[in-house]
Design an enzyme around this catalytic site. Structure first.
Site, PDB file in Angstrom:
ATOM      1  N   ARG A  90       0.827  -1.220   0.000  1.00  0.00           N
ATOM      2  CA  ARG A  90       0.000   0.000   0.000  1.00  0.00           C
ATOM      3  C   ARG A  90       0.868   1.282   0.000  1.00  0.00           C
ATOM      4  O   ARG A  90       0.510   2.283   0.619  1.00  0.00           O
ATOM      5  CB  ARG A  90      -0.916   0.053   1.233  1.00  0.00           C
ATOM      6  CG  ARG A  90      -1.964  -1.020   1.307  1.00  0.00           C
ATOM      7  CD  ARG A  90      -2.970  -0.905   0.165  1.00  0.00           C
ATOM      8  NE  ARG A  90      -4.150  -1.712   0.418  1.00  0.00           N
ATOM      9  CZ  ARG A  90      -4.263  -3.006   0.154  1.00  0.00           C
ATOM     10  NH1 ARG A  90      -3.271  -3.668  -0.395  1.00  0.00           N
ATOM     11  NH2 ARG A  90      -5.385  -3.656   0.422  1.00  0.00           N
ATOM     12  N   SER A 108     -10.727  -0.717   3.523  1.00  0.00           N
ATOM     13  CA  SER A 108      -9.921  -0.922   4.732  1.00  0.00           C
ATOM     14  C   SER A 108      -9.456   0.434   5.250  1.00  0.00           C
ATOM     15  O   SER A 108      -8.811   1.174   4.508  1.00  0.00           O
ATOM     16  CB  SER A 108      -8.683  -1.755   4.419  1.00  0.00           C
ATOM     17  OG  SER A 108      -9.032  -3.009   3.913  1.00  0.00           O
ATOM     18  N   GLU A 136      -4.724   3.555   6.458  1.00  0.00           N
ATOM     19  CA  GLU A 136      -4.402   3.410   5.042  1.00  0.00           C
ATOM     20  C   GLU A 136      -5.052   4.560   4.277  1.00  0.00           C
ATOM     21  O   GLU A 136      -4.527   5.059   3.289  1.00  0.00           O
ATOM     22  CB  GLU A 136      -4.943   2.073   4.513  1.00  0.00           C
ATOM     23  CG  GLU A 136      -4.452   1.777   3.120  1.00  0.00           C
ATOM     24  CD  GLU A 136      -5.459   1.101   2.231  1.00  0.00           C
ATOM     25  OE1 GLU A 136      -5.380   1.325   1.012  1.00  0.00           O
ATOM     26  OE2 GLU A 136      -6.325   0.369   2.733  1.00  0.00           O
TER      27      GLU A 136
HETATM   28  N1  EPU Z   1     -10.453 -10.868  10.445  1.00  0.00           N
HETATM   29  C1  EPU Z   1     -11.072 -10.941  11.663  1.00  0.00           C
HETATM   30  N2  EPU Z   1     -12.043 -10.018  11.958  1.00  0.00           N
HETATM   31  C2  EPU Z   1     -12.424  -9.068  11.074  1.00  0.00           C
HETATM   32  C3  EPU Z   1     -11.770  -8.980   9.836  1.00  0.00           C
HETATM   33  C4  EPU Z   1     -10.796  -9.905   9.531  1.00  0.00           C
HETATM   34  O1  EPU Z   1     -10.776 -11.798  12.473  1.00  0.00           O
HETATM   35  O2  EPU Z   1     -13.326  -8.305  11.416  1.00  0.00           O
HETATM   36  C5  EPU Z   1      -9.456 -11.888  10.077  1.00  0.00           C
HETATM   37  C6  EPU Z   1     -10.028 -12.882   9.062  1.00  0.00           C
HETATM   38  O3  EPU Z   1     -10.688 -13.931   9.690  1.00  0.00           O
HETATM   39  C7  EPU Z   1      -8.804 -13.345   8.337  1.00  0.00           C
HETATM   40  C8  EPU Z   1      -7.901 -12.144   8.362  1.00  0.00           C
HETATM   41  O4  EPU Z   1      -8.381 -11.302   9.401  1.00  0.00           O
HETATM   42  O5  EPU Z   1      -8.159 -14.387   9.039  1.00  0.00           O
HETATM   43  C9  EPU Z   1      -7.836 -11.416   7.038  1.00  0.00           C
HETATM   44  O6  EPU Z   1      -9.116 -10.925   6.678  1.00  0.00           O
HETATM   45  P1  EPU Z   1      -9.505 -10.584   5.159  1.00  0.00           P
HETATM   46  O7  EPU Z   1      -9.170 -11.725   4.267  1.00  0.00           O
HETATM   47  O8  EPU Z   1     -10.896 -10.082   5.161  1.00  0.00           O
HETATM   48  O9  EPU Z   1      -8.489  -9.462   4.722  1.00  0.00           O
HETATM   49  P2  EPU Z   1      -7.891  -8.177   5.453  1.00  0.00           P
HETATM   50  O10 EPU Z   1      -6.488  -8.447   5.838  1.00  0.00           O
HETATM   51  O11 EPU Z   1      -8.820  -7.730   6.524  1.00  0.00           O
HETATM   52  C10 EPU Z   1      -6.865  -7.183   3.244  1.00  0.00           C
HETATM   53  C11 EPU Z   1      -6.912  -5.909   2.468  1.00  0.00           C
HETATM   54  C12 EPU Z   1      -8.216  -5.779   1.711  1.00  0.00           C
HETATM   55  C13 EPU Z   1      -8.326  -6.958   0.757  1.00  0.00           C
HETATM   56  C14 EPU Z   1      -8.247  -8.264   1.554  1.00  0.00           C
HETATM   57  C15 EPU Z   1      -8.179  -9.473   0.663  1.00  0.00           C
HETATM   58  C16 EPU Z   1      -5.508  -4.329   3.683  1.00  0.00           C
HETATM   59  C17 EPU Z   1      -5.453  -3.080   4.496  1.00  0.00           C
HETATM   60  N3  EPU Z   1      -6.729  -4.775   3.369  1.00  0.00           N
HETATM   61  O12 EPU Z   1      -7.896  -7.118   4.228  1.00  0.00           O
HETATM   62  O13 EPU Z   1      -8.168  -4.582   0.944  1.00  0.00           O
HETATM   63  O14 EPU Z   1      -9.534  -6.914   0.015  1.00  0.00           O
HETATM   64  O15 EPU Z   1      -7.035  -8.285   2.353  1.00  0.00           O
HETATM   65  O16 EPU Z   1      -6.935  -9.508   0.054  1.00  0.00           O
HETATM   66  O17 EPU Z   1      -4.456  -4.879   3.353  1.00  0.00           O
HETATM   67  C18 EPU Z   1      -8.733  -2.267   0.961  1.00  0.00           C
HETATM   68  O18 EPU Z   1      -7.529  -2.040   0.910  1.00  0.00           O
HETATM   69  O19 EPU Z   1      -9.588  -1.336   0.989  1.00  0.00           O
HETATM   70  C19 EPU Z   1      -9.190  -3.644   1.038  1.00  0.00           C
HETATM   71  C20 EPU Z   1     -10.481  -3.976   1.182  1.00  0.00           C
END
Ligand code: EPU
Length: 327
Positions: free
Chosen positions: A156, A228, A323
C-alpha cells in the site's frame, strides 16, 4: 467558487476550486495557475477522509484511454488513462482474454490511484502488473516516466505517496498482462472456493472475488466508507512469537520483513466490531472498515480511529496506521 468534493465516506467537504483536465497538454496549461496554492489531486475519492474543507485547488484527471501498446509471445502491455475506473479496466482485460488483474476485481477507485496506492487484494498488488507510470510534474509541467522499479513499491505504498507526495500527477499507467491464465489462488481459502470449478479461468476468479467482496464489504452507496481504514501491521518475528503464546489462534502471514497481522482481527479482539462512536462506526462484517452511520463528520471518524488505535496499542502493543489519506 466552492465545490463539493465527492468521496465514498460521504463526508461533507468543499474546495475553493475544482479543475478537471482531459489531456496532458491541458494539465500542462493548468500547472502555472497552481503555483503558490494548496493542491490536492483526487481520483474517485475512495481512499480519502476529509476532516475539514480543502483550502485550495482540487485536481481531477478526465484522461480516458485504453489500448494495448505492445505484445510478445506471452504478454500484452496495455496503456490506460488515469481516469478510467479501475474495475472497468479489469473487466476490459478479462473480456480480451488477458489475465493478471482478476484478483483485483471490484476494488473501488481509478487507474491513476492504483499506481499511487499500490492497491492490492487476494495475493496480488498493482505493482505486480505495472510496467510504467507516466506523470506530469505539478511545479513545472515537465513529463516524467517512472519505470516500475523507480516507484519504490511496497505494501500500500509508493514513491508517489511518500517521497514525491503531491509533486506529480499520474496521467497514464501501462500494465503488463498475461495472454494465458496464470492463477493466483494462495490467499485465504480462495483455492478451496474455486477447486470445484472444472473450467477455471480469469473470468471465474473475477466472479468469485466479486462474490466474496460483495458479501464482506459495504457498498458506499448504502453506507459511507473507504474500504480498509487501517493497514495490516507488520511486526518483528520476536514480537510475533511472544504474541502467539498469548493468542494461539491469531491469524498471520509471513512476509519478507516480519509477520503481518490482520488489523481486522486485532480490532475485533478489542471488542470494536459493529460498535458505534458518535455517527461513525466499525462495520459489522469486517472490523477493518470504518463506516459513516449517517451525517458523520471527518472529525468523528478520526476520533473513532484514534480510540481504536489506542485500544489496539494497549492490548497488543502494536501500532496500527491509517491506510486512508486524512485531509
Ligand atoms: N479478520 C477478523 N475479523 C475481522 C476482519 C478480519 O478476524 O473483522 C481476520 C479474518 O478472519 C482473516 C484475516 O483477518 O483471518 C484477514 O481478513 P480478510 O481476508 O478479510 O483481509 P484483510 O487483511 O482484513 C486485506 C486488504 C483488503 C483486501 C483483503 C483481501 C488491507 C489493508 N486490506 O484485508 O483490501 O480486500 O485483504 O486480500 O491490506 C482495501 O484495501 O480497501 C481492502 C479492502
Amino acid at each position: 467558487m466552492y465545490r463539493r468534493i465527492d468521496n465514498t465516506f460521504g463526508i461533507e467537504a468543499k474546495a475553493n476550486r475544482w479543475l478537471e483536465y482531459r489531456s496532458e497538454d491541458e494539465l500542462r496549461r493548468i500547472v502555472p495557475t497552481l503555483q503558490g496554492e494548496h493542491v490536492l489531486h483526487v481520483g474517485a475519492g475512495s481512499n480519502l477522509l476529509f476532516t475539514k474543507d480543502f483550502d485550495g485547488t482540487v485536481l481531477h484527471s478526465d484522461i480516458r484511454f485504453v489500448s494495448p501498446v505492445s505484445m510478445d509471445a506471452d504478454s500484452v502491455w496495455v496503456r490506460v488513462g488515469a481516469a478510467i475506473v479501475w474495475d472497468d479496466f479489469v473487466a476490459y482485460s478479462i473480456a480480451n482474454g488477458w489475465s493478471g488483474a482478476e484478483n483485483l476485481s471490484l476494488i473501488p477507485g481509478e487507474v491513476g490511484a492504483s499506481a499511487v496506492q499500490n492497491i492490492g487484494a487476494y495475493g496480488v498488488e498493482a505493482k505486480d502488473l505495472i510496467d510504467q507510470v507516466e506523470c506530469i510534474n505539478l511545479s513545472d509541467g515537465t513529463r516524467r516516466v517512472f519505470l516500475n522499479e523507480e516507484c519504490n513499491y511496497a505494501y500500500r505504498s509508493s514513491i508517489f505517496k511518500h517521497e514525491l507526495k503531491g509533486q506529480y500527477a499520474v496521467t497514464y499507467v501501462t500494465y503488463r498482462l498475461k495472454k494465458s491464465f496464470v492463477p493466483h489462488l494462495d490467499y485465504g481459502n480462495l483455492r478451496e472456493q474455486l477447486v470445484s470449478n472444472p473450467s477455471l479461468n480469469a473470468a471465474a476468479v473475477r466472479q468469485k472475488i466479486i462474490e466474496i467482496r460483495r458479501s464482506k464489504l459495504p457498498d458506499p452507496e448504502e453506507l459511507g466508507n473507504a474500504g480498509s481504514f487501517f493497514m495490516n501491521p507488520i511486526v518483528t518475528r520476536e514480537q510475533f512469537e511472544a504474541l502467539r503464546v498469548a493468542y494461539p489462534l491469531m491469524p498471520y502471514y509471513d512476509v519478507p520483513n516480519g509477520v503481518k497481522i490482520p488489523a481486522g482481527w486485532l480490532i475485533e479482539q478489542c471488542g470494536w466490531k459493529g460498535r458505534t462512536l458518535g455517527r461513525a462506526g466499525v462495520y459489522e462484517k469486517q472490523a477493518l472498515i470504518l463506516v459513516n452511520r449517517g451525517g458523520a463528520t471527518g472529525e468523528e471518524v478520526v476520533r473513532l480511529c484514534r480510540t481504536i488505535q489506542q485500544d489496539v496499542l494497549n492490548k497488543f502493543g502494536i501500532e496500527i496506521h491509517a491506510e486512508v489519506n486524512l485531509i
